[in-house]
Design an enzyme around this catalytic site. Structure first.
Site, PDB file in Angstrom:
ATOM      1  NE  ARG A  51      -2.766  -1.682   3.806  1.00 51.00           N
ATOM      2  CZ  ARG A  51      -2.237  -1.297   4.836  1.00 51.00           C
ATOM      3  NH1 ARG A  51      -2.780   0.288   4.970  1.00 51.00           N
ATOM      4  NH2 ARG A  51      -1.703  -2.003   6.201  1.00 51.00           N
ATOM      5  CE1 TYR A  80       4.900   6.756  12.547  1.00 50.94           C
ATOM      6  CE2 TYR A  80       5.160   8.802  12.668  1.00 50.94           C
ATOM      7  CZ  TYR A  80       5.143   7.932  11.925  1.00 50.94           C
ATOM      8  OH  TYR A  80       5.242   7.780  10.814  1.00 50.94           O
ATOM      9  CE  LYS A 139       8.151   6.019  10.936  1.00 54.37           C
ATOM     10  NZ  LYS A 139       8.300   5.339   9.994  1.00 54.37           N
TER      11      LYS A 139
HETATM   12  P1  NAP Z   1      -0.036   2.253   5.874  1.00 59.58           P
HETATM   13  O1  NAP Z   1      -0.662   3.106   4.230  1.00 59.58           O
HETATM   14  O2  NAP Z   1      -0.155   1.630   6.731  1.00 59.58           O
HETATM   15  O3  NAP Z   1       0.822   0.904   4.619  1.00 59.58           O
HETATM   16  C1  NAP Z   1       1.437   0.384   5.568  1.00 59.58           C
HETATM   17  C2  NAP Z   1       2.704  -0.510   4.857  1.00 59.58           C
HETATM   18  O4  NAP Z   1       3.549  -1.506   6.334  1.00 59.58           O
HETATM   19  C3  NAP Z   1       2.017  -1.994   4.384  1.00 59.58           C
HETATM   20  O5  NAP Z   1       2.231  -2.235   3.552  1.00 59.58           O
HETATM   21  C4  NAP Z   1       1.450  -2.392   5.609  1.00 59.58           C
HETATM   22  O6  NAP Z   1       1.827  -4.115   5.400  1.00 59.58           O
HETATM   23  C5  NAP Z   1       3.281  -3.334   6.235  1.00 59.58           C
HETATM   24  N1  NAP Z   1       3.434  -3.369   7.452  1.00 59.58           N
HETATM   25  C6  NAP Z   1       2.683  -2.675   8.230  1.00 59.58           C
HETATM   26  N2  NAP Z   1       2.943  -3.001   9.605  1.00 59.58           N
HETATM   27  C7  NAP Z   1       3.812  -3.892   9.789  1.00 59.58           C
HETATM   28  C8  NAP Z   1       4.840  -5.029  10.310  1.00 59.58           C
HETATM   29  N3  NAP Z   1       4.525  -4.902  11.618  1.00 59.58           N
HETATM   30  N4  NAP Z   1       5.881  -5.971   8.966  1.00 59.58           N
HETATM   31  C9  NAP Z   1       5.898  -5.311   7.967  1.00 59.58           C
HETATM   32  N5  NAP Z   1       4.883  -4.838   7.523  1.00 59.58           N
HETATM   33  C10 NAP Z   1       4.092  -3.919   8.075  1.00 59.58           C
HETATM   34  O7  NAP Z   1       1.687   3.778   5.614  1.00 59.58           O
HETATM   35  P2  NAP Z   1       2.331   4.436   4.807  1.00 59.58           P
HETATM   36  O8  NAP Z   1       1.373   5.771   4.773  1.00 59.58           O
HETATM   37  O9  NAP Z   1       2.314   4.246   3.643  1.00 59.58           O
HETATM   38  O10 NAP Z   1       3.917   4.990   5.674  1.00 59.58           O
HETATM   39  C11 NAP Z   1       4.652   3.613   5.283  1.00 59.58           C
HETATM   40  C12 NAP Z   1       5.816   4.925   5.865  1.00 59.58           C
HETATM   41  O11 NAP Z   1       6.096   6.297   5.866  1.00 59.58           O
HETATM   42  C13 NAP Z   1       5.595   4.322   7.437  1.00 59.58           C
HETATM   43  O12 NAP Z   1       6.907   3.878   7.797  1.00 59.58           O
HETATM   44  C14 NAP Z   1       5.370   5.737   8.182  1.00 59.58           C
HETATM   45  O13 NAP Z   1       5.485   5.414   9.202  1.00 59.58           O
HETATM   46  C15 NAP Z   1       6.064   6.660   7.402  1.00 59.58           C
HETATM   47  N6  NAP Z   1       5.290   7.825   7.120  1.00 59.58           N
HETATM   48  C16 NAP Z   1       4.751   7.967   6.654  1.00 59.58           C
HETATM   49  C17 NAP Z   1       3.189   9.347   6.572  1.00 59.58           C
HETATM   50  C18 NAP Z   1       1.858   9.561   6.664  1.00 59.58           C
HETATM   51  O14 NAP Z   1       1.337  10.661   6.557  1.00 59.58           O
HETATM   52  N7  NAP Z   1       1.032   8.716   5.763  1.00 59.58           N
HETATM   53  C19 NAP Z   1       4.295  10.671   7.081  1.00 59.58           C
HETATM   54  C20 NAP Z   1       6.090  10.080   7.383  1.00 59.58           C
HETATM   55  C21 NAP Z   1       6.296   8.435   7.301  1.00 59.58           C
HETATM   56  P3  NAP Z   1      -0.179  -4.244   5.227  1.00 59.58           P
HETATM   57  O15 NAP Z   1      -0.619  -4.279   3.648  1.00 59.58           O
HETATM   58  O16 NAP Z   1      -0.371  -6.239   4.874  1.00 59.58           O
HETATM   59  O17 NAP Z   1      -0.703  -4.614   6.201  1.00 59.58           O
END
Ligand code: NAP
Length: 255
Positions: free
Chosen positions: A17, A160, A164
């Site tokens: 995702r 969180y 980070k």
């Molecule tokens: P997301 O849409 O919630 O997707 C999370 C992904 O991580 C999914 O593929 C999920 O797999 C996988 N995942 C969750 N828990 C896991 C575990 N225990 N072991 C292995 N895989 C796991 O997240 P996103 O928004 O794309 O975020 C990706 C990264 O960017 C994260 O590190 C997040 O902290 C960082 N980030 C995001 C934002 C934001 O605003 N979105 C901002 C700053 C940083 P499943 O699909 O199988 O559940």
């Protein structure tokens, strides 16, 4: 084309995702072979694979980053299957709410444990196994997804923010430790990005205020994060090692 990953093998956690999927699609467009992992969402992981260049090698693996033995097994399977991994993107992460004024002590501890284990310890384990492989292989690139929350504070998600901040510090330490082995490590620190992780916040009454944090009056797209990841991973950008690139639309400026 400046960025070209022909013949490179890229391993991306959380590729089912959001940002992980956007990275997989971009690396594939840039001609890399791509390995993605997912935790439980196999259908969405398959969907990501279907979006990749079918002339290249694309494989998916189930992986819970909290399970240290699986981290080692899955990464070593990918190394065998792809005959080496050149780039690792540590993207998988969780963002779990735990407001200190309204949560039980038991739940507080549970969320801290899960957040640190997923966002920091799990990433450190993958850095370890990837680092060992890259040392033997003569080099490589690791890109970790950090967060603006490490600098700006996360009042409703303090674990969180801490995870980070720890990830940023760990990445910088490893950048120094692994530089002699031709391994570079970069961090991208996004503010809010439009993905499943944040969609409930962005759709809530807080959504407009979140967008207004940036003078661009919007949040980032997952593609914008992937763009910076690909730069960190590309040949010719090795001197960026140890860097933390902000991607927050001027919503939080640090000097
Ligand atoms: P997301 O849409 O919630 O997707 C999370 C992904 O991580 C999914 O593929 C999920 O797999 C996988 N995942 C969750 N828990 C896991 C575990 N225990 N072991 C292995 N895989 C796991 O997240 P996103 O928004 O794309 O975020 C990706 C990264 O960017 C994260 O590190 C997040 O902290 C960082 N980030 C995001 C934002 C934001 O605003 N979105 C901002 C700053 C940083 P499943 O699909 O199988 O559940």
């Amino acid at each position: 084309m400046l960025l070209n990953f022909t013949g490179k093998n890229v391993f991306i956690t959380g590729g089912s995702r959001g940002i992980g999927r956007a990275c997989a699609i971009l690396f594939s467009k840039l001609k890399a072979n791509v390995a993605i992992t997912y935790k439980s969402n196999k259908v969405e992981a398959e969907k990501t694979l279907s979006m990749l260049d079918s002339d290249l090698m694309n494989v998916m693996y189930a992986l819970d980053i909290n399970d240290a033995a699986s981290v080692e097994n899955v990464f070593s399977n990918a190394v065998d299957q792809f005959k080496g991994i050149d780039v690792v993107v540590n993207n998988a992460g969780v963002f779990l709410e735990h407001k200190i004024d309204s949560i039980s002590y038991e739940k507080w501890q549970q969320i801290w444990q899960e957040t640190i284990s997923t966002n920091l310890t799990g990433v450190s384990n993958l850095c370890y196994v990837a680092g060992q492989h890259m040392i033997k292989n003569g080099g490589g690139k690791i890109v970790n997804i950090g967060s603006r929350g490490a600098f700006r504070g996360e009042p409703d998600h303090p674990a969180y923010g801490a995870s980070k901040a720890g990830l940023h510090a760990m990445s910088q330490s490893l950048a120094i430790a692994l530089a002699p082995y031709n391994i570079s490590i970069g961090v991208v620190a996004p503010g809010f990005v439009e993905t499943d992780m944040t969609s409930a916040y962005l759709k809530s009454e807080k959504g407009n205020a979140i967008k207004k944090q940036s003078p661009l009056n919007r949040v980032a797209t997952a593609d914008e994060v992937a763009n910076i990841v690909s730069v960190f991973a590309a040949d010719g950008f090795e001197f960026m090692t140890g860097g933390i690139v902000d991607l927050n639309g001027a919503s939080y400026l640090r000097t």
